[in-house]
Scaffold this motif. Structure first.
Motif, PDB file in Angstrom:
ATOM      1  N   LYS A 140       0.834  -1.208   0.000  1.00 34.00           N
ATOM      2  CA  LYS A 140       0.000   0.000   0.000  1.00 34.00           C
ATOM      3  C   LYS A 140       0.870   1.260   0.000  1.00 34.00           C
ATOM      4  N   LEU A 141       1.975   1.195   0.728  1.00 31.79           N
ATOM      5  CA  LEU A 141       2.896   2.334   0.730  1.00 31.79           C
ATOM      6  C   LEU A 141       3.511   2.538  -0.653  1.00 31.79           C
ATOM      7  N   ALA A 151       2.133   9.330  -6.027  1.00 25.13           N
ATOM      8  CA  ALA A 151       2.852  10.590  -5.865  1.00 25.13           C
ATOM      9  C   ALA A 151       3.703  10.883  -7.105  1.00 25.13           C
ATOM     10  N   ARG A 152       4.352   9.850  -7.645  1.00 22.05           N
ATOM     11  CA  ARG A 152       5.153  10.025  -8.863  1.00 22.05           C
ATOM     12  C   ARG A 152       4.262  10.358 -10.058  1.00 22.05           C
ATOM     13  N   GLU A 153       3.101   9.737 -10.108  1.00 20.21           N
ATOM     14  CA  GLU A 153       2.155  10.008 -11.190  1.00 20.21           C
ATOM     15  C   GLU A 153       1.693  11.463 -11.141  1.00 20.21           C
ATOM     16  N   ALA A 188       5.371  17.220  -4.536  1.00 21.08           N
ATOM     17  CA  ALA A 188       5.111  15.836  -4.936  1.00 21.08           C
ATOM     18  C   ALA A 188       6.408  15.026  -4.903  1.00 21.08           C
ATOM     19  N   SER A 189       7.499  15.650  -5.310  1.00 19.34           N
ATOM     20  CA  SER A 189       8.799  14.978  -5.280  1.00 19.34           C
ATOM     21  C   SER A 189       9.208  14.667  -3.846  1.00 19.34           C
ATOM     22  N   ASN A 205       9.750  10.913  -2.414  1.00 13.29           N
ATOM     23  CA  ASN A 205      11.052  10.561  -1.831  1.00 13.29           C
ATOM     24  C   ASN A 205      10.908  10.052  -0.399  1.00 13.29           C
ATOM     25  N   LEU A 206      10.042  10.704   0.387  1.00 14.88           N
ATOM     26  CA  LEU A 206       9.814  10.248   1.759  1.00 14.88           C
ATOM     27  C   LEU A 206       9.218   8.849   1.782  1.00 14.88           C
ATOM     28  N   LEU A 207       8.262   8.599   0.900  1.00 15.90           N
ATOM     29  CA  LEU A 207       7.656   7.272   0.828  1.00 15.90           C
ATOM     30  C   LEU A 207       8.670   6.217   0.396  1.00 15.90           C
ATOM     31  N   ARG A 208       9.483   6.545  -0.598  1.00 19.89           N
ATOM     32  CA  ARG A 208      10.494   5.603  -1.076  1.00 19.89           C
ATOM     33  C   ARG A 208      11.493   5.272   0.025  1.00 19.89           C
TER      34      ARG A 208
END
Length: 62
Positions: A5-6, A13-15, A44-45, A49-52
């Motif tokens: 899900k993450l 976010a990338r989309e 958005a970047s 990045n935080l999610l990645r």
């Protein structure tokens, strides 16, 4: 939360970042509109990045 899900959040976010970037090609944008889009792209970047980074940390813990 599940890593899958993450990762889906990361992809979205990338989309969104890609969509905002494609909007910059519009030649009729005012400087304020262009500035707004650039600000949105940066946000958005940052989100992606935080999610990645979080997903990478979680993957190492598994």
């Amino acid at each position: 939360m599940e890593i899958g899900k993450l990762m889906a959040c990361y992809c979205k976010a990338r989309e969104i970042q890609s969509f905002y970037s494609s909007c910059l090609t519009n030649d009729s944008l005012s400087p304020k509109e262009r500035g707004l889009l650039i600000h949105l792209i940066k946000n958005a970047s940052l989100s992606s990045n935080l999610l990645r980074e979080y997903c990478q940390i979680q993957a190492k813990e598994i």
